[in-house]
Motif scaffolding. Sequence first.
Motif, PDB file in Angstrom:
ATOM      1  N   ILE A  13       0.881  -1.166   0.000  1.00 49.77           N
ATOM      2  CA  ILE A  13       0.000   0.000   0.000  1.00 49.77           C
ATOM      3  C   ILE A  13       0.921   1.219   0.000  1.00 49.77           C
ATOM      4  CG2 ILE A  13      -1.803   1.258   1.243  1.00 49.77           C
ATOM      5  CD1 ILE A  13      -2.454  -1.571   2.566  1.00 49.77           C
ATOM      6  N   PRO A  14       1.175   1.819  -1.163  1.00 51.36           N
ATOM      7  CA  PRO A  14       2.186   2.868  -1.249  1.00 51.36           C
ATOM      8  C   PRO A  14       1.734   4.249  -0.776  1.00 51.36           C
ATOM      9  CG  PRO A  14       1.391   2.328  -3.427  1.00 51.36           C
ATOM     10  CD  PRO A  14       0.716   1.390  -2.473  1.00 51.36           C
ATOM     11  N   ASP A  15       0.438   4.492  -0.630  1.00 48.50           N
ATOM     12  CA  ASP A  15      -0.042   5.831  -0.276  1.00 48.50           C
ATOM     13  C   ASP A  15      -0.868   5.788   0.997  1.00 48.50           C
ATOM     14  OD1 ASP A  15      -0.836   8.516  -0.286  1.00 48.50           O
ATOM     15  OD2 ASP A  15      -2.576   8.083  -1.547  1.00 48.50           O
ATOM     16  N   GLY A  16      -0.244   6.140   2.111  1.00 47.70           N
ATOM     17  CA  GLY A  16      -0.952   6.248   3.376  1.00 47.70           C
ATOM     18  C   GLY A  16      -0.847   7.658   3.912  1.00 47.70           C
ATOM     19  N   TYR A  17      -1.927   8.126   4.546  1.00 44.11           N
ATOM     20  CA  TYR A  17      -1.936   9.464   5.128  1.00 44.11           C
ATOM     21  C   TYR A  17      -3.173   9.570   6.007  1.00 44.11           C
ATOM     22  CZ  TYR A  17      -1.936  14.562   5.480  1.00 44.11           C
ATOM     23  OH  TYR A  17      -1.920  15.851   5.942  1.00 44.11           O
TER      24      TYR A  17
END
Length: 125
Positions: A13-17
């Motif tokens: 999961i490359p995009d966490g925020y």
Amino acid sequence: MGVQAKGHRFWVIPDGYIPPDSRGELVSHESICVLNCGEAAAKLGITVYYEDREPLEGIEAIVEGRRSKHIRTSSLESGGEKIPAGVPYALTVESDVPVIIQYSRLDSTQPELALMSVMAHPVKD
């Protein structure tokens, strides 16, 4: 006839925020959504990667056989450290049995909230 495990053992999961603010009754958050179609419990190993600091490693979770589980990323902890809100990150999830993973973000930083949900990227064994 037994239920056969489906999915993969390694997911990215490359995009966490985690949005730092919330408005209204719903709290901004992200979740790793795991589906375990097989009979055996899945033992997950989760690693959190950052742009500017060392990863959080050694995070474990269990998803029982023939069950789903939503794991809020704000609950992930290693060595007393959690993912801070407002900081970009990425995740890898390793499982000892095949599972299916989806990723969801609820952003309630404004009254017109947004819900994003995407499939994680499976990496074949």
